[in-house]
Design an enzyme around this catalytic site. Structure first.
Site: not given
Ligand code: PEP
Ligand code: MG
Length: 534
Positions: A181, A446, A493
């Site tokens: 992140h 994820d 996303c």
């Molecule tokens: C993902 O897991 O692709 C997502 C968009 O959420 P994050 O990266 O914040 O876990």
């Molecule tokens: Mg995620």
């Protein structure tokens, strides 16, 4: 001149002096006599007080100023101070363990109180404890004040969330991966970054001139004249390319054979809306609401969240805004909401599991979202879903909050109800899920880690954590097909949406929206305009 190779985490070139963040925790200190421990504690208390008073003065919002004033006041609370002093003198503990014990005692006392307001004070006590413990260990608050490239062992998402891109123009870390992140946030803020440089980075002294190329993963310390000229020329080219891309900001996203695609932006906080709009984003496809929590000393209240969501919706002028509910845990630890330590945090209590376990927090967020909904086109989605039961439970909870708000005389709006598909379980039961919700948004970050059993934050398995893997693409295709069957829109996303080859594959699967960091919107639009889907 020294050159280091790391992992490219956020594209772009920057040239600036190195700023060193604390490398390692200060070594353990020998315990001193009670008198010396008392004066050590007194020194840390005064330093904490000075920091808090300065923060109160610098606070840009009334809430921030009030929080720091409250913390400063607690550091003069005689009950708390007496407890620490008593533990040092009577039980002969070090200042550090006395602070830990007193913080534990006071935070439990607040947590057991009837009033919700008093229970919230437990977080304040813990925050003060963290500050005191840092100062007792001899660490200073390392915050750069002039333009620099920040070098550190590792950065948390909370650290990165607090960076001002005008000051931290790039960062380099010994550990970390491109899927963490901290890296995602760097891309969202348009800060070039290189991670996974290893211990070699420690040989770079503070103030050394650095060149950081976030696209190739190269960091150069103390460059010679020829290298510096080469990178200055590349920086100029980068500026020209950005200007050229910006001509596409007002254009539509449509493939060469005429298919309309929506390219929206992923943001963390309301101030990133400006960058989303400047880059021509067609809506916000993911607002990671947890970033409101990561850099805040106490959990944002319903009112603070309402203001934040309302401001995003208002500034987006009717364009669709997808806000994801709190997704903390694993590599997103919010200091204001400490979670119990777990052996496998990515497989533990994170995301929707925290919201369903902490109904007080969940209620504040849902109430804020329902109240903000009437200021624009709002869609809300829920992270890490694995079952139909969770979805139905969330729906019941949202309906309950709506009824309570209306009964309380609040004006509420409504929002589209969506879920993230980011576990193999959700993809495999997507047929049932699609019948319950208004839309899907696929979180490839994820989904990739959970499908391939490869921790997205572990550099040792970074090469395995690959969204091109046929198992990941297969699951995405299953979810896209389920959504299509029931006429529900589906977006991607996760970071894979910014990869042109994958984006083209997603569009071929029937996905119509891609949401990427603001800086990736225009390069992706340029790529989409060259696609032939038929
Ligand atoms: C993902 O897991 O692709 C997502 C968009 O959420 P994050 O990266 O914040 O876990
Ligand atoms: Mg995620």
């Amino acid at each position: 001149m020294k050159q280091f190779q790391g992992t490219a985490a956020s594209g772009g070139i920057c040239i600036a002096p190195c700023f060193r963040q604390q490398q390692a925790p200060a070594p353990a200190r020998q315990q001193l006599s009670p008198g010396e421990e008392l004066s050590h504690f007194e020194g840390a208390r005064k330093a904490a007080l000075a920091e808090l008073l300065a923060l109160r003065e610098e606070g840009t919002t009334r809430e921030a100023r009030e929080i720091f004033a409250t913390h400063a006041m607690m550091l003069t609370d005689e009950d708390f101070l007496d407890t620490v002093r008593r533990i040092i003198t009577l039980q002969q503990h070090s200042a550090t363990s006395a602070v830990k014990a007193a913080v534990g005692e006071f935070s439990s006392m607040f947590e057991e109180m009837d009033s919700a307001y008093m229970r919230e004070r437990a977080a304040d006590v813990r925050e003060i404890g963290t500050r005191l413990l840092r100062l007792l260990s001899g660490q200073v608050a390392a915050q750069p004040h002039t333009r620099c490239i920040l070098c550190a062992a590792e950065l948390s998402a909370a650290d990165t969330a607090s960076f001002d891109p005008a000051i931290v123009c790039g960062f380099a870390t010994e550990d970390g991966t491109a899927a963490s992140h901290a890296a995602i946030l760097a891309r969202a803020k348009g800060i070039p970054a290189v991670v996974g440089l290893g211990e070699a980075l420690r040989t770079v002294d503070a103030s050394t001139l650095l060149i950081l190329d976030g696209s190739s993963g190269i960091v150069i310390a103390d460059p010679d004249t020829a290298t510096l000229c080469r990178y200055e020329a590349a920086l100029k080219k980068q500026t020209q390319r950005n200007e050229q891309l910006h001509r596409l900001a007002a254009e539509e996203s449509r493939t060469a054979d005429g298919h309309k695609v929506i390219i929206a932006a992923n943001i963390g906080t309301p101030d990133e809306v400006e960058s989303a709009l400047k880059n021509g984003a067609e809506g916000v496809g993911l607002m990671r609401s947890e970033f409101l929590f990561l850099s805040s000393p106490t959990p944002p209240t319903e009112e603070m969240q309402f203001e934040a969501y309302k401001s995003v919706l208002t500034e987006m002028h009717g364009q669709r805004v997808v806000i994801r509910t709190l997704d903390i845990g694993a590599d997103k630890q919010a200091p204001c909401l400490p979670l119990p330590a777990e052996p496998n945090p990515a497989l533990g209590c994170r995301a929707i599991r925290v919201s369903l376990a902490r109904r007080d927090l969940f209620a504040a967020q849902i109430r804020a979202l329902l109240r903000a909904a009437k200021f624009g086109h709002l869609a809300v989605m829920f992270p890490l879903i694995i079952s139909l039961a969770e979805v139905r439970e969330i729906k019941r909870f949202v309906a309950l909050q709506k009824t309570a708000l209306t009964a309380g005389g609040y004006e509420v709006g409504s929002f589209e109800f969506g879920i993230m598909i980011e576990t193999p379980a959700a993809a495999l039961i997507s047929d049932s899920l699609a019948q319950e919700v208004d839309f899907f948004s696929i979180g490839t970050n994820d989904l990739t880690q959970y499908t391939l059993a490869a921790d997205r934050t572990n550099p040792a398995v970074a090469a395995l954590c690959d969204p091109h893997h046929p198992a990941v693409l297969g699951l995405i295709s299953v979810a896209a097909e389920s959504a299509r069957r029931y006429g529900k829109p589906v977006a991607v996303c996760g970071e894979a949406a910014a990869d042109p080859a994958l984006a083209e594959a997603f569009l071929r699967m029937g996905i119509t929206e891609l949401s990427v960091s603001p800086a990736a919107v225009l390069p992706l639009r340029e790529a989409v305009r060259s696609f032939h889907l038929d």
